[in-house]
Design a protein around this motif. Structure first.
Motif, mmCIF file in Angstrom:
data_model
loop_
_atom_site.group_PDB
_atom_site.id
_atom_site.type_symbol
_atom_site.label_atom_id
_atom_site.label_comp_id
_atom_site.label_asym_id
_atom_site.label_seq_id
_atom_site.Cartn_x
_atom_site.Cartn_y
_atom_site.Cartn_z
ATOM 1 N N ALA A 70 53.580 41.978 42.321
ATOM 2 C CA ALA A 70 52.827 41.694 43.548
ATOM 3 C C ALA A 70 51.768 42.756 43.796
ATOM 4 N N ASP A 71 52.129 44.020 43.562
ATOM 5 C CA ASP A 71 51.155 45.102 43.734
ATOM 6 C C ASP A 71 49.990 44.951 42.767
ATOM 7 N N ASP A 74 47.786 41.994 43.770
ATOM 8 C CA ASP A 74 46.978 42.334 44.943
ATOM 9 C C ASP A 74 45.839 43.263 44.565
ATOM 10 N N TYR A 75 46.128 44.231 43.685
ATOM 11 C CA TYR A 75 45.077 45.156 43.230
ATOM 12 C C TYR A 75 43.984 44.386 42.489
ATOM 13 N N TYR A 77 43.227 41.226 42.808
ATOM 14 C CA TYR A 77 42.508 40.410 43.775
ATOM 15 C C TYR A 77 41.483 41.244 44.541
ATOM 16 N N GLN A 78 41.908 42.408 45.005
ATOM 17 C CA GLN A 78 41.005 43.271 45.766
ATOM 18 C C GLN A 78 39.861 43.792 44.899
ATOM 19 N N GLN A 81 36.778 41.493 44.757
ATOM 20 C CA GLN A 81 36.008 41.227 45.980
ATOM 21 C C GLN A 81 34.641 41.910 45.914
ATOM 22 N N THR A 91 43.061 37.871 38.986
ATOM 23 C CA THR A 91 44.499 37.662 39.132
ATOM 24 C C THR A 91 45.081 36.993 37.888
ATOM 25 N N ARG A 128 55.554 37.227 47.961
ATOM 26 C CA ARG A 128 54.350 38.054 48.140
ATOM 27 C C ARG A 128 53.448 37.929 46.918
ATOM 28 N N ALA A 129 54.041 37.942 45.723
ATOM 29 C CA ALA A 129 53.248 37.802 44.497
ATOM 30 C C ALA A 129 52.567 36.443 44.454
ATOM 31 N N VAL A 132 49.504 36.095 46.806
ATOM 32 C CA VAL A 132 48.213 36.659 46.392
ATOM 33 C C VAL A 132 47.414 35.619 45.622
ATOM 34 N N LYS A 135 46.254 32.854 47.928
ATOM 35 C CA LYS A 135 45.117 33.270 48.759
ATOM 36 C C LYS A 135 43.828 33.256 47.938
#
Length: 205
Positions: A70-71, A74-75, A77-78, A81, A91, A128-129, A132, A135
């Motif tokens: 999940a971390d 998320d990393y 994905y961010q 951006q 992802t 949570r994973a 991401v 989203k």
């Protein structure tokens, strides 16, 4: 196998680490708790101070895997951006990278038969994973007219399934099977075809 040994107070993690090595070598059902204890350098009885059985031990490995996964997602994905397309593609690459770098965790998460609903903590980490990727799919699909837009959960499930298939068939050294192309290329081209079908990527000229 050589005994690993452990520091006082860290036996639980030493057992998880031992299990991860055995899972990678033999699969989730190919070892016993006694073997995990031996690998960790302790007596079999010591295992039961921390885990009720082998499934409990594998579930802990899966939990730690989902938290890292999940971390990483998320990393990724961010890092893509503010481009929704770049974030989404990142992802997908992160999925493949995780499977390669953490095969023991990956097997515990997806191939052990352990339900993500075994514990609330495991369910939360797995969700949570998945959240991401969902989203990222929702962000990207905003460009599709509402009446033609697939649900974000379906969109992300398609990409998850494609990523998992590439990992299982071509990135994990399946016996007797050789990838016709690098797994990264297979995944990237597969995602590209999918996105073109939704009108999110311009057709090749």
């Amino acid at each position: 196998m050589p005994k690993r040994g452990y520091h006082h107070g860290n036996l639980r993690q030493a057992l998880v680490d031992a299990a991860l090595e055995l899972i990678e070598l033999r699969g989730p059902t190919g070892f016993t708790l006694s073997e995990a204890a031996k690998q960790a350098g302790v007596t079999p009885a010591a295992v039961y101070r921390h885990f009720e059985g082998r499934e409990d031990l594998i579930a802990e490995a899966a939990l730690q895997g989902y938290e890292m996964f999940a971390d990483l997602m998320d990393y990724a994905y961010q890092s893509g951006q503010p481009s929704a397309l770049a974030a989404f593609e990142a992802t997908g690459r992160a999925y493949l990278a995780f499977a390669r770098k953490h095969p023991g965790h990956y097997i515990s998460m997806f191939e052990s038969g352990i339900s993500i609903n075994r514990t609330p903590e495991l369910a939360a980490a797995a969700n949570r994973a998945n959240g991401v990727l969902e989203k990222a799919a929702a962000d990207l699909s905003q460009h599709i007219p509402a009446d033609k837009r697939p649900p974000a959960s379906m969109f992300s499930a398609h990409i998850w399934a494609m990523s998992h298939g590439v990992v299982e068939l071509f990135a994990r050294n399946s016996p007797g099977r050789a990838s016709p192309f690098p797994p990264e290329d297979l995944l990237e081209s597969g995602i590209g075809i999918y996105l073109r079908g939704l009108g999110l990527v311009a057709p090749d000229r």
